[in-house]
Design a protein around this motif. Structure first.
Motif: not given
Length: 587
Positions: A267, A345, A354, A358
């Motif tokens: 990320t 990813l 994810e 983030l």
């Protein structure tokens, strides 16, 4: 039966053997543990009992220093209360406090943090960044160097009904004992629960009987379900440093923790250091000590690329024998190549992490921006500029990536507000106005950080000679700051209105507004331009108006009063977490 169940219970606690074992185990390998649970479940008693045990048996010679956030915290904040409890001056900076506690083997106990959760989160972040500044590549998140004794590391225990939300946090949940007398359920060691993300649960599982007995060895973390592995059984070639005369070591497959760290690092948009990698990579299934080792293994497997730091002016001055106290060398930085980032990813999305990664990345960037803001107000502003320039790709990504929810948008807005000096002083007004305009549309909630963002947008517009836009934004900032009793923002609005009045050649109004800004005593000295800027402009306005043009004391333009009816708490400012952030910064 979990480890420690046969030991006699500490005074004042019974029936919590599993919770005691889980808390002791986490304290042995991570810098921050939060004990959560409903009210009156015994969180404070459990924490104090485990810390007293550790002081007697586990090599923590100094014991612990406790702050009860409901009874010990006064108007001067959590930092001052902790300084008093440690026997230090109330205005000791968190950096000096962290060094003192680590040097004397003191564990920090922030008890019952709920009334000042935001302030406690800010203080914990500052203590961790300062207290582990000497430990390898993960100097700020508590990744201890191999072989270091426990007394050399800073340890923090917090008790609260909800997690603090700090990146390095580990959580032990304490549940109520069942009324049928069958005992309490096994505690869960979890990561902070995030909206929209299924939390990964980790339960206390007994170790194999053949393992050698140790204090915490019988309680290990085991996931309930194994995540799919998109990497397969491929073995990567080892990393060989340039000029190494010896033969390369035999290739070895990466561990599950290495692959998980790899996925979370995907990320990050560009190069990064060990602290940022720790903020993103640490979780309940990847302990703090594993991150540094994972970085080294990923480097040897050629997944990561080491980025060499360019020489700075500070390091050039270090070659001069007369240069006083040269800066220590910058830590190594790393980068994921595009192919490795794509693979990582894909795994991160496959396991549904994810959004959590983030969010952790954006909160880490907010901490970086706050650190740069404090450094800007210090004696060497070049350090703030260097920090922002080094992390500019990460900060830009934190500001431009679409927020996940309103809380994530507030974190991004707080980052933009903390970088006020970059927009207003370093010639990035257009970039700052673009970020603020986009984030203000995303973050529609009426918060104190929104009031500061409106002021900053108005001030930048005034600098760009967009007077009508500036007046509109300053009006909105005035009303928002008055609703939140933010006297500092009201004083800065007066400064901006004085600038606009000078642009209109209205020296009488300029003198009146600038006097309001000069006479205000700022509570948050780290944010925004200080009174010296207003004093310079006031001198210019007085020189332009002359003795006759000086307005009378009662001729101040009507406006919202700078000192609202409800007094704001000292040394607070809004942050990405609920509640104020409190404490002293760098000296």
């Amino acid at each position: 039966m979990s480890s420690g169940a046969e030991d006699p219970p500490p005074p004042g606690i019974t029936g919590r053997a599993a919770e005691r074992s889980a808390l002791r185990g986490l304290l042995a390998r991570t810098p921050l543990v939060t004990v959560t649970g409903p009210a009156n479940v015994g969180k404070s008693t459990l924490a104090r009992a485990v810390l007293e045990e550790a002081a007697r048996h586990d090599g923590r010679p100094g014991g612990f220093v406790r702050v009860g956030c409901r009874e010990n915290v006064t108007g001067d904040g959590v930092t001052a209360a902790l300084n008093r409890a440690a026997g230090l001056p109330y205005d000791t900076a968190p950096q000096a406090l962290a060094a003192y506690c680590a040097r004397h083997g003191l564990t920090v106990l922030l008890d019952d943090c709920d009334p000042v959760a935001g302030a406690c989160a800010w203080l914990v972040r500052q203590l961790l960044r300062a207290g582990t500044g000497h430990m390898g590549v993960a100097r700020h998140v508590g990744v201890a160097r191999a072989g270091a004794p426990a007394a050399d590391d800073l340890r923090i225990v917090a008790t609260a009904r909800q997690p603090l939300g700090v990146g390095a946090e580990r959580i032990v949940e304490v549940r109520r004992v069942r009324p049928d007398g069958a005992g309490a359920p096994e505690p869960e060691v979890i990561a902070p629960e995030l909206p929209g993300v299924a939390p990964a649960s980790y339960a206390i599982a007994p170790a194999p009987h053949a393992a050698a007995p140790e204090l915490y060895g019988a309680a290990t973390l085991a996931p309930h379900a194994a995540a799919p592995d998109p990497y397969g059984a491929a073995t990567l070639a080892p990393y060989v440093p340039a000029g190494d005369p010896g033969p390369p070591s035999s290739p070895a497959p990466l561990t599950a923790a290495d692959r998980l760290v790899w996925a979370r690092l995907s990320t990050l948009p560009g190069d990064f250091d060990g602290w940022l990698a720790g903020c993103v990579g640490i979780s309940s299934d990847v302990p703090a000590k594993e991150v540094e080792a994972a970085l080294e293994r990923l480097l040897r497997a050629s997944v990561l690329v080491r980025v060499r730091d360019t020489p700075t002016a500070a390091t050039a001055r270090a070659a001069d024998p007369g240069a006083p106290r040269p800066r220590p060398p910058a830590p190594p930085r790393y980068r994921l190549p595009a192919a490795a980032r794509t693979v990582g990813l894909a795994r991160l999305r496959a396991v549904g992490e994810e959004a959590a990664a983030l969010r952790a990345f954006r909160m880490a960037c907010a901490a970086l921006a706050a650190e740069a803001q404090i450094a800007w107000q210090g004696p060497d502003r070049r350090s703030a500029v260097q920090l922002v320039e080094t992390e500019q790709h990460n900060l830009r990504a934190a500001l431009t990536r679409p927020p996940l929810d309103p809380a994530d948008a507030r974190t991004a807005l707080d980052t933009a507000v903390s970088l006020w000096f970059r927009w207003a002083v370093c010639g990035r007004r257009r970039e700052g106005r673009a970020h603020l305009g986009r984030l203000l549309r995303r973050c529609g909630e009426d918060t104190a950080v929104r009031a500061r963002a409106l002021w900053l947008a108005g001030w930048l517009a005034a600098q760009d000679h967009a007077h009508r836009t500036a007046e509109s934004l300053l009006d909105r900032a005035t009303h928002a700051a008055a609703r939140h009793a933010d006297a500092d923002t009201l004083a800065r609005v007066a400064h901006a209105r004085g600038v606009l009045a000078l642009r209109r050649a209205d020296t009488g109004a300029a003198v009146a507004w600038l006097r309001r800004a000069v006479e205000h005593a700022y509570q948050d000295v780290w944010f925004g331009p200080g009174p010296a800027y207003s004093q310079v402009l006031l001198a210019i306005a007085l020189a332009a108006s002359g003795p006759v043009g000086v307005p009378a004391p009662g001729s101040v333009p009507a406006a919202v009063p700078l000192v609202p009816t409800r007094t704001a708490q000292k040394e607070t400012r809004s942050g990405p977490l609920p509640g104020p952030r409190c404490g002293h910064g760098l000296t």
